[in-house]
Design a protein around this motif. Structure first.
Motif, PDB file in Angstrom:
ATOM      1  N   THR A 149       0.821  -1.206   0.000  1.00  0.00           N
ATOM      2  CA  THR A 149       0.000   0.000   0.000  1.00  0.00           C
ATOM      3  C   THR A 149       0.857   1.258   0.000  1.00  0.00           C
ATOM      4  O   THR A 149       0.682   2.141  -0.833  1.00  0.00           O
ATOM      5  CB  THR A 149      -0.928   0.021   1.233  1.00  0.00           C
ATOM      6  N   ASP A 150       1.800   1.348   0.934  1.00  0.00           N
ATOM      7  CA  ASP A 150       2.718   2.488   1.029  1.00  0.00           C
ATOM      8  C   ASP A 150       4.153   1.974   0.987  1.00  0.00           C
ATOM      9  O   ASP A 150       4.853   1.973   2.007  1.00  0.00           O
ATOM     10  CB  ASP A 150       2.486   3.262   2.341  1.00  0.00           C
ATOM     11  N   PRO A 151       4.624   1.534  -0.168  1.00  0.00           N
ATOM     12  CA  PRO A 151       5.973   0.964  -0.231  1.00  0.00           C
ATOM     13  C   PRO A 151       7.080   1.963   0.059  1.00  0.00           C
ATOM     14  O   PRO A 151       8.207   1.571   0.362  1.00  0.00           O
ATOM     15  CB  PRO A 151       6.069   0.440  -1.678  1.00  0.00           C
ATOM     16  N   ASP A 152       6.763   3.262  -0.021  1.00  0.00           N
ATOM     17  CA  ASP A 152       7.778   4.280   0.240  1.00  0.00           C
ATOM     18  C   ASP A 152       7.889   4.626   1.719  1.00  0.00           C
ATOM     19  O   ASP A 152       8.633   5.517   2.100  1.00  0.00           O
ATOM     20  CB  ASP A 152       7.478   5.548  -0.559  1.00  0.00           C
ATOM     21  N   ARG A 153       7.166   3.922   2.578  1.00  0.00           N
ATOM     22  CA  ARG A 153       7.313   4.046   4.021  1.00  0.00           C
ATOM     23  C   ARG A 153       7.858   2.715   4.528  1.00  0.00           C
ATOM     24  O   ARG A 153       7.322   1.660   4.188  1.00  0.00           O
ATOM     25  CB  ARG A 153       5.962   4.338   4.698  1.00  0.00           C
ATOM     26  N   TYR A 154       8.902   2.750   5.352  1.00  0.00           N
ATOM     27  CA  TYR A 154       9.512   1.479   5.721  1.00  0.00           C
ATOM     28  C   TYR A 154      10.106   1.494   7.120  1.00  0.00           C
ATOM     29  O   TYR A 154      10.475   2.526   7.664  1.00  0.00           O
ATOM     30  CB  TYR A 154      10.583   1.059   4.717  1.00  0.00           C
ATOM     31  N   VAL A 155      10.141   0.303   7.703  1.00  0.00           N
ATOM     32  CA  VAL A 155      10.813   0.040   8.966  1.00  0.00           C
ATOM     33  C   VAL A 155      12.167  -0.572   8.644  1.00  0.00           C
ATOM     34  O   VAL A 155      12.271  -1.448   7.783  1.00  0.00           O
ATOM     35  CB  VAL A 155       9.987  -0.925   9.840  1.00  0.00           C
ATOM     36  N   VAL A 156      13.206  -0.116   9.324  1.00  0.00           N
ATOM     37  CA  VAL A 156      14.561  -0.635   9.101  1.00  0.00           C
ATOM     38  C   VAL A 156      14.962  -1.496  10.292  1.00  0.00           C
ATOM     39  O   VAL A 156      14.844  -1.073  11.444  1.00  0.00           O
ATOM     40  CB  VAL A 156      15.576   0.513   8.917  1.00  0.00           C
ATOM     41  N   LEU A 157      15.415  -2.712  10.006  1.00  0.00           N
ATOM     42  CA  LEU A 157      16.030  -3.573  11.012  1.00  0.00           C
ATOM     43  C   LEU A 157      17.497  -3.705  10.656  1.00  0.00           C
ATOM     44  O   LEU A 157      17.836  -3.995   9.497  1.00  0.00           O
ATOM     45  CB  LEU A 157      15.373  -4.948  11.049  1.00  0.00           C
ATOM     46  N   GLY A 158      18.386  -3.477  11.629  1.00  0.00           N
ATOM     47  CA  GLY A 158      19.807  -3.460  11.316  1.00  0.00           C
ATOM     48  C   GLY A 158      20.652  -4.210  12.318  1.00  0.00           C
ATOM     49  O   GLY A 158      20.288  -4.327  13.495  1.00  0.00           O
ATOM     50  N   ALA A 159      21.795  -4.706  11.839  1.00  0.00           N
ATOM     51  CA  ALA A 159      22.742  -5.419  12.703  1.00  0.00           C
ATOM     52  C   ALA A 159      24.162  -5.122  12.253  1.00  0.00           C
ATOM     53  O   ALA A 159      24.446  -5.057  11.049  1.00  0.00           O
ATOM     54  CB  ALA A 159      22.481  -6.921  12.669  1.00  0.00           C
ATOM     55  N   GLN A 160      25.027  -4.958  13.219  1.00  0.00           N
ATOM     56  CA  GLN A 160      26.452  -4.755  12.959  1.00  0.00           C
ATOM     57  C   GLN A 160      27.081  -6.057  12.485  1.00  0.00           C
ATOM     58  O   GLN A 160      26.777  -7.128  12.987  1.00  0.00           O
ATOM     59  CB  GLN A 160      27.130  -4.286  14.244  1.00  0.00           C
ATOM     60  N   ARG A 161      27.976  -5.949  11.510  1.00  0.00           N
ATOM     61  CA  ARG A 161      28.614  -7.142  10.936  1.00  0.00           C
ATOM     62  C   ARG A 161      30.072  -7.305  11.368  1.00  0.00           C
ATOM     63  O   ARG A 161      30.569  -8.422  11.519  1.00  0.00           O
ATOM     64  CB  ARG A 161      28.529  -7.038   9.406  1.00  0.00           C
ATOM     65  N   ASP A 162      30.787  -6.199  11.574  1.00  0.00           N
ATOM     66  CA  ASP A 162      32.218  -6.262  11.882  1.00  0.00           C
ATOM     67  C   ASP A 162      32.442  -6.443  13.375  1.00  0.00           C
ATOM     68  O   ASP A 162      31.566  -6.164  14.185  1.00  0.00           O
ATOM     69  CB  ASP A 162      32.911  -4.985  11.426  1.00  0.00           C
ATOM     70  N   THR A 163      33.620  -6.918  13.748  1.00  0.00           N
ATOM     71  CA  THR A 163      33.972  -7.076  15.166  1.00  0.00           C
ATOM     72  C   THR A 163      35.458  -6.820  15.357  1.00  0.00           C
ATOM     73  O   THR A 163      36.262  -6.956  14.432  1.00  0.00           O
ATOM     74  CB  THR A 163      33.662  -8.498  15.678  1.00  0.00           C
ATOM     75  N   TRP A 164      35.834  -6.436  16.622  1.00  0.00           N
ATOM     76  CA  TRP A 164      37.260  -6.328  16.958  1.00  0.00           C
ATOM     77  C   TRP A 164      37.900  -7.717  16.924  1.00  0.00           C
ATOM     78  O   TRP A 164      38.954  -7.911  16.322  1.00  0.00           O
ATOM     79  CB  TRP A 164      37.441  -5.748  18.352  1.00  0.00           C
ATOM     80  N   GLU A 165      37.250  -8.650  17.611  1.00  0.00           N
ATOM     81  CA  GLU A 165      37.776 -10.015  17.678  1.00  0.00           C
ATOM     82  C   GLU A 165      36.690 -10.969  17.173  1.00  0.00           C
ATOM     83  O   GLU A 165      36.260 -10.847  16.045  1.00  0.00           O
ATOM     84  CB  GLU A 165      38.192 -10.341  19.122  1.00  0.00           C
ATOM     85  N   THR A 166      36.226 -11.902  18.027  1.00  0.00           N
ATOM     86  CA  THR A 166      35.206 -12.841  17.568  1.00  0.00           C
ATOM     87  C   THR A 166      33.825 -12.193  17.535  1.00  0.00           C
ATOM     88  O   THR A 166      33.047 -12.436  16.620  1.00  0.00           O
ATOM     89  CB  THR A 166      35.176 -14.075  18.484  1.00  0.00           C
ATOM     90  N   GLY A 167      33.480 -11.406  18.554  1.00  0.00           N
ATOM     91  CA  GLY A 167      32.230 -10.645  18.547  1.00  0.00           C
ATOM     92  C   GLY A 167      30.981 -11.489  18.390  1.00  0.00           C
ATOM     93  O   GLY A 167      30.069 -11.128  17.644  1.00  0.00           O
ATOM     94  N   TYR A 168      30.892 -12.591  19.127  1.00  0.00           N
ATOM     95  CA  TYR A 168      29.768 -13.506  18.944  1.00  0.00           C
ATOM     96  C   TYR A 168      28.450 -12.865  19.377  1.00  0.00           C
ATOM     97  O   TYR A 168      27.490 -12.810  18.606  1.00  0.00           O
ATOM     98  CB  TYR A 168      30.022 -14.797  19.731  1.00  0.00           C
ATOM     99  N   ALA A 169      28.377 -12.364  20.608  1.00  0.00           N
ATOM    100  CA  ALA A 169      27.138 -11.734  21.078  1.00  0.00           C
ATOM    101  C   ALA A 169      26.897 -10.396  20.397  1.00  0.00           C
ATOM    102  O   ALA A 169      25.750 -10.013  20.148  1.00  0.00           O
ATOM    103  CB  ALA A 169      27.183 -11.546  22.593  1.00  0.00           C
ATOM    104  N   LYS A 170      27.958  -9.697  20.081  1.00  0.00           N
ATOM    105  CA  LYS A 170      27.811  -8.344  19.553  1.00  0.00           C
ATOM    106  C   LYS A 170      27.428  -8.322  18.079  1.00  0.00           C
ATOM    107  O   LYS A 170      26.682  -7.439  17.641  1.00  0.00           O
ATOM    108  CB  LYS A 170      29.098  -7.554  19.758  1.00  0.00           C
TER     109      LYS A 170
END
Length: 759
Positions: A395-416
Motif C-alpha cells: 500500500t505504502d511501499p515508500d514508508r519502511y521500517v529498518v532492522l539493522g545489525a552490525q557485521r564487523d567485530t574487533w575479535e570474535t564478537g559472537y554476542a555483539k
C-alpha cells in the motif's frame, strides 16, 4: 423496438456541422474559435462572412424524442447489469481462492452500489494473530543453530577482506530470496594500532605494551601524576576535587563501565587531565583481558562530520568536535593491579563507591607517582560496505521500517555481531516466506541492513543516515537495532523513543517468555514494567544516531542475565559462543529465536496495521518534566536579579501547544475511517513528523550532531538549559527551545489553518 431503432437511426443520419476561424489573440498566439450552429443562430452575412454549410435540421416529434430517451436508458441498464455480473463473479473467485494478485498494492474488493448477499471485503489483510503465529512457526531454534554456526567467523575488522566477503555472502542470500539487494559503499578513516610502534605505559620499573586500544584517541607521549578516578563520571571527579587531588595534567586511571569510553575521556579532558587509562575491574568484567573500543564523542566517520563519506577526497579537511584532545589507552586488569599497588595518596570514603574487586589493593586516589603514556595509533583509509535487502509494502511501499545489525567485530564478537546478523537473516527469510507462500501483505516496506564499522561508533549506519539526511525522516518509520539482542537469559531490558513505549509494552505481552511460562512482560515485572525494563538510551547504543541525529523513533533491546546491566565480554576477545552459551545456560538458539520473534513482531505491527503504532502522548510527560526544570531554573535567576525581562511562560505555552496537538492526533485516530487510505496516510505522516521535528533546527549537525531537544546532547537540550549559568546564553537557548517545541506542535497539527496560535 423498431420505432426506437428508427428514431436512433434518424439521429445518426442527421447532419450537424460547426464552423471555426483562427482568431488573433492579444498575447500573439492564435486560438481556434469553435461555434456550434443551431436553429437560433443568425444567418451569415452573404456579402462578407464565411458561408454556412449546414443544412437545416429536420424537426423531430415529441413521440420520437420519448422513444429515443427510453431506448438510451434501456441500453444503459442492460450494459450496467452485464458489467456488474461479470465484476461480481471475479470478486467471488478471488475470495474463494484466498490469495491476492501480486501487485504493488493489496487487492481490495470494494462493495458496489447494488445490494449483494456476499459481504464486501474492504482489505484482504491477514489477521494479526495469524501473522504472529506464522512468524513464530518460522523462527525456530533449529534454524538458528545452523545460522549461528554459519556466521560464527574469525575476526573480521571493518573494511577487511573477511568483512567484505561476509558482506558479499549476505548480499547473495538477500538475492536468493528476491529482496532486491543493494550496497552502499563508503570511504572512511579508521584508527588502528601501529604495528611497528606499539602503544606503551611506563610506571616505575613496569613497562606495558597492551594489545587492546581505543580508536580515535589523540596520539603522543605524555607524563603526569597517576590518579585513580573510579568510573570517571562527573560525580566521581567531584569526589577527587573535594579530596584536594589535583586533576590538571594528571594521568587518570579509570575502570570501564557505567558510561562510555568516549564520555570518560571527555569528562577527564574537561577537568584538565593529560591522558586516560581504562581497565576492566573484576566488579564488571570476569577475566584479565584486553579491551577494545573507541573514544569519539559522536558517531560516524569523525573526519567527515555531518556529511557522508561516499568519497572522502571531495571534502575539505575537517574534524568532528567530538574527537578527544588527550591520549587514551586501555590496559588489562593485571596491569591496573600493578599501578594501584603503588599509587599512594589518600583513600576514598567508603560511601564514594570507588572500591573495586581487585585483590590486595585499597584503591587509593594517588596524585604523587609519575607515569608515562604513549599512544601511536595511525589513521587508515578503508572502503566499507553496507548491505541492504527489502520486502516491499503493498500500500505504502515508500514508508519502511529498518532492522539493522552490525557485521564487523574487533575479535570474535559472537554476542555483539554474530547473533544480531543471524537474527537479521532469519527474520528476512521468515517474512519473505510469509509474503511468498502464506498470503501476508504488509502495507509498508521492511528494509534489512547489515552495517560495517559498527565497532568504531556506528560508522556505517551513521554515514548512511548522513547520505540521505534530507529525505530519510519522511520515509523511515522506525529503526530496530538487533545488536546485542541476546546477552543472557532470565531478564529483559530496552532503550527506546517514548513513541515506541506502547508498542514495546504490547509486544512484551505478545511474545512468550523463554523461561517456559508467561510472556516477556512477566519477566519485566507486571507492577511497574517501565521502571524494570526501560533504560536511557546511551550515546554508544547503535540505535542512538537514528534517534538523536536523524529523528527516527528507534529501539534496542536485550535479553540478559538477571541482576546485570551489561554483558561482561563485550569489547573483548572473550566474546565467544562458549561464553554466551554459559550466560544462556546453553539455550542460545532458543534465545535467538525469541529475540527474532520480538523484533519481528514490533516491525510487522508497524507495517501491518492501517495506522502507525507510535504513541505521541508518551512524550507529554517527558516534555512537562523538562519544561518545569527550566521553569524552576529561570524563576531562581529572576528572583536573584541575575536575569531580567525573561518570561518562562512562553516555553510553557509551547508545551501546552504540544499537548493539545497530541490530543488532536489521538482524537483523529479514533475518528478516522481506516479503510480510507488517503486519510490514513495523512494521519500517519503527522505521527511520523513528531520525532524529527524535535530535532533542533538551530544547531549544526557538524558541531552538534545529536540535535534532539529532549534526548540529544548539547546546550540546546532542555536538560542543559536548566543548568546554564550564563544569562545571555540562557536567553538565546530558551528562545530557540521554545520555537523548536512550538514548531513540533505545528507540524503535528498538519493543516496550516489549524495551527495553534496561543503562543
Amino acid at each position: 423496438m423498431n420505432r426506437v431503432r428508427s428514431a436512433f437511426n434518424g439521429m445518426i443520419k442527421s447532419e450537424r456541422y460547426s464552423r471555426f476561424t483562427l482568431q488573433p489573440a492579444r498575447d500573439g498566439e492564435r486560438h481556434i474559435e469553435v461555434k456550434l450552429s443551431d436553429e437560433a443562430s443568425e444567418p451569415e452575412d452573404p456579402s462578407g462572412g464565411s458561408p454556412s454549410f449546414r443544412p437545416a435540421p429536420p424537426r423531430k416529434s415529441r413521440t420520437t424524442v420519448c422513444y429515443l430517451a427510453l431506448g438510451t436508458l434501456l441500453i444503459f441498464v442492460i450494459g450496467y447489469l452485464l458489467g456488474y455480473l461479470g465484476h461480481r463473479e471475479t470478486q467471488v473467485q478471488q475470495v474463494i481462492c484466498g490469495k491476492e494478485t501480486e501487485t504493488d498494492a493489496p487487492l481490495a474488493v470494494t462493495p458496489t452500489a447494488a445490494a449483494t448477499p456476499v459481504a464486501p471485503v474492504p482489505d484482504a489483510q491477514m489477521d494479526w494473530e495469524d501473522v504472529t503465529q506464522l512468524l513464530a512457526q518460522k523462527l525456530t531454534r533449529q534454524a538458528f543453530h545452523e545460522t549461528l554456526r554459519d556466521f560464527d567467523l574469525p575476526r573480521r575488522s571493518a573494511g577487511s577482506a573477511e568483512d567484505n566477503q561476509l558482506a558479499s555472502r549476505i548480499f547473495d542470500q538477500f538475492k536468493e530470496v528476491e529482496m532486491d539487494p543493494w550496497t552502499d559503499i563508503h570511504y572512511v578513516q579508521l584508527q588502528t594500532p601501529d604495528r611497528e610502534r606499539p602503544n606503551r605505559v611506563e610506571f616505575g620499573s613496569h613497562v606495558f605494551e597492551p594489545t587492546g586500544y581505543l580508536a580515535y584517541s589523540e596520539t603522543g607521549r605524555v607524563h603526569g601524576k597517576l590518579v585513580y578516578g573510579n568510573y570517571g563520571r562527573q560525580e566521581d571527579l567531584d569526589v577527587l576535587q573535594r579530596k584536594k587531588v589535583e586533576l590538571r595534567e594528571c594521568v587518570l586511571l579509570l575502570r570501564a563501565g557505567d558510561i562510555s569510553f568516549a564520555e570518560q575521556v571527555d569528562n577527564a579532558a574537561t577537568k584538565g587531565a593529560a591522558a586516560v587509562l581504562i581497565y576492566p575491574d573484576t566488579t564488571d568484567y570476569v577475566a584479565n583481558t584486553a579491551l577494545y573500543g573507541h573514544v569519539h564523542l559522536g558517531s560516524g566517520d569523525p573526519y567527515t562530520p555531518g556529511f557522508p563519506s561516499f568519497n572522502h577526497t571531495q571534502f575539505p579537511p575537517t574534524k568532528s568536535s567530538g574527537l578527544p584532545k588527550i591520549p587514551a589507552q586501555t590496559i588489562t586488569a593485571n596491569m591496573a593491579l600493578a599501578l594501584l599497588k603503588n599509587i599512594e595518596g589518600p583513600e576514598p570514603d567508603a560511601s564514594s563507591g570507588f572500591q573495586g574487586n581487585l585483590l590486595s589493593v585499597s584503591y587509593r586516589l594517588g596524585g604523587s607517582e609519575n607515569i608515562t603514556v604513549e599512544v601511536n595509533n595511525v589513521l587508515v583509509n578503508k572502503e566499507i560496505h553496507n548491505v541492504f535487502g527489502v520486502i516491499k509494502g503493498f500500500t505504502d511501499p515508500d514508508r519502511y521500517v529498518v532492522l539493522g545489525a552490525q557485521r564487523d567485530t574487533w575479535e570474535t564478537g559472537y554476542a555483539k555481531a554474530t547473533v544480531g546478523t543471524s537474527i537479521l537473516m532469519e527474520l528476512a527469510k521468515a517474512v519473505h516466506e510469509m509474503v511468498e507462500n502464506d498470503g501476508f501483505r504488509p502495507r509498508r516496506s521492511l528494509v534489512f541492513a547489515s552495517w560495517s564499522a559498527g565497532e568504531y561508533g556506528s560508522v556505517g549506519a551513521t554515514e548512511w543516515l548522513e547520505g540521505y539526511m534530507s529525505s530519510i525522516d519522511k520515509h523511515v518509520i522506525s529503526y530496530i537495532s538487533l545488536d546485542g539482542a541476546v546477552m543472557g537469559r532470565g531478564s529483559f531490558m530496552a532503550s527506546a523513543s517514548p513513541l515506541l513505549y506502547s508498542l514495546l509494552e504490547n509486544t512484551m505481552k505478545g511474545v512468550k517468555s523463554p523461561l517456559g511460562s508467561g510472556t516477556v512482560y512477566d519477566m519485566g515485572g507486571r507492577s511497574n514494567w517501565e521502571a524494570e525494563t526501560l533504560r536511557p538510551m546511551s550515546m554508544d547504543d547503535p540505535a542512538y544516531p537514528f534517534l538523536a541525529f536523524s529523528g527516527i523513533p528507534s529501539i534496542s533491546f536485550h535479553f540478559i542475565s538477571p541482576n546485570t546491566e551489561s554483558y561482561t565480554y563485550y569489547g573483548t576477545n572473550l566474546d565467544t559462543m562458549e561464553h554466551l552459551d554459559y550466560q544462556t545456560n546453553h539455550h542460545t538458539g532458543d534465545m535467538a529465536a525469541v529475540a527474532a520473534q520480538f523484533a519481528g513482531q514490533m516491525a510487522l505491527r508497524l507495517v501491518h496495521d492501517h495506522l502507525l503504532h507510535l504513541d505521541v502522548s508518551r512524550y507529554s510527560g517527558i516534555i512537562t518534566n523538562g519544561v518545569f526544570r527550566v521553569y524552576g531554573s529561570i524563576n531562581k535567576h529572576l528572583k536573584s536579579g541575575q536575569l531580567k525581562g525573561v518570561n518562562p511562560n512562553w516555553l510553557n505555552r509551547a508545551r501546552g501547544s504540544f499537548n493539545r496537538a497530541a490530543r488532536s492526533i489521538n482524537t483523529d485516530i479514533l475518528n478516522t475511517d481506516v479503510n480510507d487510505k488517503e486519510a490514513c496516510r495523512i494521519l500517519n505522516d503527522r505521527i511520523m513528523s513528531v520525532e524529527h521535528t524535535l530535532l533542533s533546527p538551530y544547531v549544526s549537525p557538524v558541531e552538534t550532531p545529536f540535535r534532539h531537544l529532549l534526548l540529544g546532547r548539547g546546550a540546546h537540550t532542555l536538560a542543559s538549559i536548566a543548568e546554564i549559568t550564563d544569562m545571555e546564553q540562557l536567553r538565546t537557548q530558551l528562545a530557540l527551545a521554545t520555537w523548536n517545541l512550538q514548531g513540533c506542535a505545528n507540524a503535528m497539527v498538519g493543516n496550516i489553518w489549524d495551527i495553534d496560535e496561543q503562543i
